[in-house]
Design an enzyme around this catalytic site. Sequence first.
Site, PDB file in Angstrom:
ATOM      1  N   LYS A  61       0.730  -1.047  -0.027  1.00  0.00           N
ATOM      2  CA  LYS A  61       0.004  -0.109  -0.059  1.00  0.00           C
ATOM      3  C   LYS A  61       0.929   1.214  -0.068  1.00  0.00           C
ATOM      4  CE  LYS A  61      -3.872  -2.073   1.940  1.00  0.00           C
ATOM      5  NZ  LYS A  61      -3.173  -3.413   2.194  1.00  0.00           N
ATOM      6  N   ALA A  63       2.436   4.719  -0.284  1.00  0.00           N
ATOM      7  CA  ALA A  63       1.967   6.145  -0.191  1.00  0.00           C
ATOM      8  C   ALA A  63       2.885   6.947   0.124  1.00  0.00           C
ATOM      9  CB  ALA A  63       0.971   5.985   1.090  1.00  0.00           C
ATOM     10  N   ILE A  65       6.350   9.692  -1.986  1.00  0.00           N
ATOM     11  CA  ILE A  65       6.777  10.547  -3.196  1.00  0.00           C
ATOM     12  C   ILE A  65       7.403   9.445  -4.124  1.00  0.00           C
ATOM     13  CG2 ILE A  65       7.371  12.396  -2.084  1.00  0.00           C
ATOM     14  CD1 ILE A  65      10.539  11.534  -2.211  1.00  0.00           C
ATOM     15  N   SER A 115     -12.053  -1.997   3.208  1.00  0.00           N
ATOM     16  CA  SER A 115     -12.937  -2.898   3.634  1.00  0.00           C
ATOM     17  C   SER A 115     -13.477  -2.830   5.374  1.00  0.00           C
ATOM     18  CB  SER A 115     -12.554  -4.382   3.773  1.00  0.00           C
ATOM     19  OG  SER A 115     -11.216  -4.528   4.435  1.00  0.00           O
ATOM     20  N   SER A 172     -19.200 -12.395   2.340  1.00  0.00           N
ATOM     21  CA  SER A 172     -19.659 -13.798   1.875  1.00  0.00           C
ATOM     22  C   SER A 172     -19.006 -14.201   0.452  1.00  0.00           C
ATOM     23  CB  SER A 172     -21.075 -14.095   1.691  1.00  0.00           C
ATOM     24  OG  SER A 172     -21.769 -13.671   3.020  1.00  0.00           O
ATOM     25  N   GLY A 187      -7.268 -14.277   2.605  1.00  0.00           N
ATOM     26  CA  GLY A 187      -6.052 -14.610   3.397  1.00  0.00           C
ATOM     27  C   GLY A 187      -6.265 -15.431   4.559  1.00  0.00           C
ATOM     28  N   ARG A 188      -6.704 -15.102   5.784  1.00  0.00           N
ATOM     29  CA  ARG A 188      -6.914 -16.102   6.820  1.00  0.00           C
ATOM     30  C   ARG A 188      -7.761 -17.317   6.913  1.00  0.00           C
ATOM     31  NH1 ARG A 188      -8.232 -11.301  10.854  1.00  0.00           N
ATOM     32  NH2 ARG A 188      -8.857 -10.251   8.813  1.00  0.00           N
TER      33      ARG A 188
HETATM   34  O1  O7M Z   1      -8.922 -12.498   4.362  1.00  0.00           O
HETATM   35  P1  O7M Z   1      -8.010 -11.537   5.309  1.00  0.00           P
HETATM   36  O2  O7M Z   1      -8.903 -10.647   6.076  1.00  0.00           O
HETATM   37  O3  O7M Z   1      -7.067 -12.399   6.333  1.00  0.00           O
HETATM   38  O4  O7M Z   1      -6.761 -10.473   4.555  1.00  0.00           O
HETATM   39  C1  O7M Z   1      -7.453  -9.467   3.824  1.00  0.00           C
HETATM   40  C2  O7M Z   1      -6.191  -8.881   2.972  1.00  0.00           C
HETATM   41  O5  O7M Z   1      -6.770  -8.091   2.229  1.00  0.00           O
HETATM   42  C3  O7M Z   1      -4.948  -8.345   3.717  1.00  0.00           C
HETATM   43  O6  O7M Z   1      -3.673  -8.874   3.072  1.00  0.00           O
HETATM   44  C4  O7M Z   1      -5.246  -6.963   3.884  1.00  0.00           C
HETATM   45  O7  O7M Z   1      -4.193  -6.240   4.039  1.00  0.00           O
HETATM   46  C5  O7M Z   1      -5.864  -6.760   2.491  1.00  0.00           C
HETATM   47  N1  O7M Z   1      -6.958  -5.608   2.502  1.00  0.00           N
HETATM   48  C6  O7M Z   1      -8.002  -5.573   3.178  1.00  0.00           C
HETATM   49  O8  O7M Z   1      -8.163  -6.402   4.158  1.00  0.00           O
HETATM   50  N2  O7M Z   1      -8.635  -4.531   3.377  1.00  0.00           N
HETATM   51  C7  O7M Z   1      -8.636  -3.482   2.352  1.00  0.00           C
HETATM   52  O9  O7M Z   1      -9.543  -2.459   2.576  1.00  0.00           O
HETATM   53  C8  O7M Z   1      -7.649  -3.593   1.397  1.00  0.00           C
HETATM   54  C9  O7M Z   1      -6.952  -4.637   1.458  1.00  0.00           C
HETATM   55  C10 O7M Z   1      -5.915  -4.953   0.390  1.00  0.00           C
HETATM   56  O10 O7M Z   1      -5.645  -5.698   0.056  1.00  0.00           O
HETATM   57  O11 O7M Z   1      -5.358  -3.689  -0.048  1.00  0.00           O
HETATM   58  C11 O7M Z   1      -4.779  -3.798  -1.043  1.00  0.00           C
END
Ligand code: O7M
Length: 222
Positions: A61, A63, A65, A115, A172, A187-188
């Site tokens: 992510k 952020a 220059i 999210s 979901s 992920g998890r």
């Molecule tokens: O399925 P999880 O919750 O274990 O993992 C979610 C992944 O999505 C985790 O790597 C977070 O960094 C990423 N993510 C979010 O959960 N929310 C966001 O708004 C954005 C991201 C993301 O991937 O941003 C690029």
Amino acid sequence: MLKSRVILAMDKPLSYQVLKEMENELYGIKVGLPLVLDLGVDKTRELLIGLDVEEIIVDFKLADIGYIMKSIVERLSFANSFIAHSFIGVKGSLDELKRYLDANSKNLYLVAVMSHEGWSTLFADYIKNVIREISPKGIVVGGTKLDHITQYRRDFEKMTIVSPGMGSQGGSYGDAVCAGADYEIIGRSIYNAGNPLTALRTINKIIEDKVMKCKGAIFRKK
Ligand code: O7M
């Protein structure tokens, strides 16, 4: 045919053997900062380099220059794609990163809507303008916010939308794709499962079943 609509969020190491078993049932792998902090860059590269997935997306992510973001991505050449925040703006920042990635045949994704509950939509118009100006390959829109996915699909018809927040965060499986996303980032629910391959297969099946049912949804691209 699309082999999967799942992007594995690798925020924790999985063995090469497990990843190799999963490669045919994943669209891509998103490499999180926790993983790189655990393994270091060289071991992360070694773990991922031989895998046959469509995209390896590094998610720091970004952020900053332009100069700093370029010096980060050039150290991570094993990835095809990189994720940056959009709120940092264009001139001297995202424009330089985008030029660098284009010149090196790499893709950019911009975060549009996160999210978690506390993400503010106050800057939505500004963020959309940045996305228009930069024209990245794709955008990230939280899968816990289905109306936003549909709205972004309307506004950015051709852009790839990837949606995190499925499973562990309450979204979901399949709902984000039915709302207009291309892929769901998970992920998890996969890497913490007793058997990650079985978990992935179950999730793939749930998504495909749901997508069959929402076939008529006007906002689905594919
Ligand atoms: O399925 P999880 O919750 O274990 O993992 C979610 C992944 O999505 C985790 O790597 C977070 O960094 C990423 N993510 C979010 O959960 N929310 C966001 O708004 C954005 C991201 C993301 O991937 O941003 C690029």
